[in-house]
Write an enzyme that holds these catalytic residues in place. Sequence first.
Site, mmCIF file in Angstrom:
data_model
loop_
_atom_site.group_PDB
_atom_site.id
_atom_site.type_symbol
_atom_site.label_atom_id
_atom_site.label_comp_id
_atom_site.label_asym_id
_atom_site.label_seq_id
_atom_site.Cartn_x
_atom_site.Cartn_y
_atom_site.Cartn_z
ATOM 1 C CB SER A 205 -0.834 0.100 1.476
ATOM 2 O OG SER A 205 -1.505 1.087 1.322
ATOM 3 C CE1 TYR B 297 -3.495 -2.141 5.272
ATOM 4 C CE2 TYR B 297 -3.364 0.315 4.967
ATOM 5 C CZ TYR B 297 -3.320 -1.028 4.498
ATOM 6 O OH TYR B 297 -3.610 -1.242 3.245
#
Length: 253
Positions: A138, A151
Amino acid sequence: MSLSGLHAVVTGAGSGIGRAIAEELAAANAQVTLIGRHIDRLGETADRIGDAAFAAPADVTDPDALAAAIEAGRDRFGPVDILVNNAGGAVSAPFMTTTADHLRAMLALNLEAPAEAIRLVLPGMLTRRRGRIVNIASTAGLKGYPYVTAYVAAKHGLVGLTRALALEVASKGVTVNAVCPGFTDTELVARSVELLVDRTGRSADEARATLAASNPQGRFITPCEVAAMVVWLSGEAASGVNGAALPVAGGET
């Protein structure tokens, strides 16, 4: 680009980016083992692809279940040539309410499960001196975002694993790369929109516009754009690309 005769394993293949990756790999003539928790969604993906797909349900955070799913794929299509670690998820909370359990869950799903999948397929790749490992990270693996510290930490770890392992296998016919999407039009982003609406009172359209504004192109990335990068990294044309963390984010990073 043809991946004819190659066996790809895709985790988190039941929807969103994982489904798009599986479909694009199959369109390039690869045979694809689909792994994920949701049997119905995996079945839908398999139905969309046809005979080139095999659904092997498993929770990737369960090492035994993951090993059994990959072995079932080998029984169906032979040795694994391509591994796409796509399964992932985010917990959103301010840091002071992010618990140790939140952190452990994010590490288990976004870092430990990909590492375990790699351990299961890498020996065969090294023996055959041919393999492609693609980790779906990501932009959160390249920069920080507020309210998703666990995260972000896990995705940074996945990018670090990618870079380090790539150096270990560089001379052995295997490449290891990461693809780092920005906000992508998936269920994960839909949940982020819902959280913004709940926390700020904005409309759904306003919340979506806020998230899309992080992309200099002013839009969400599509799952197919991420899938196209994965297919390219899986082919011979990308043999010289190793240890990269490639953003698909319109210039955000």
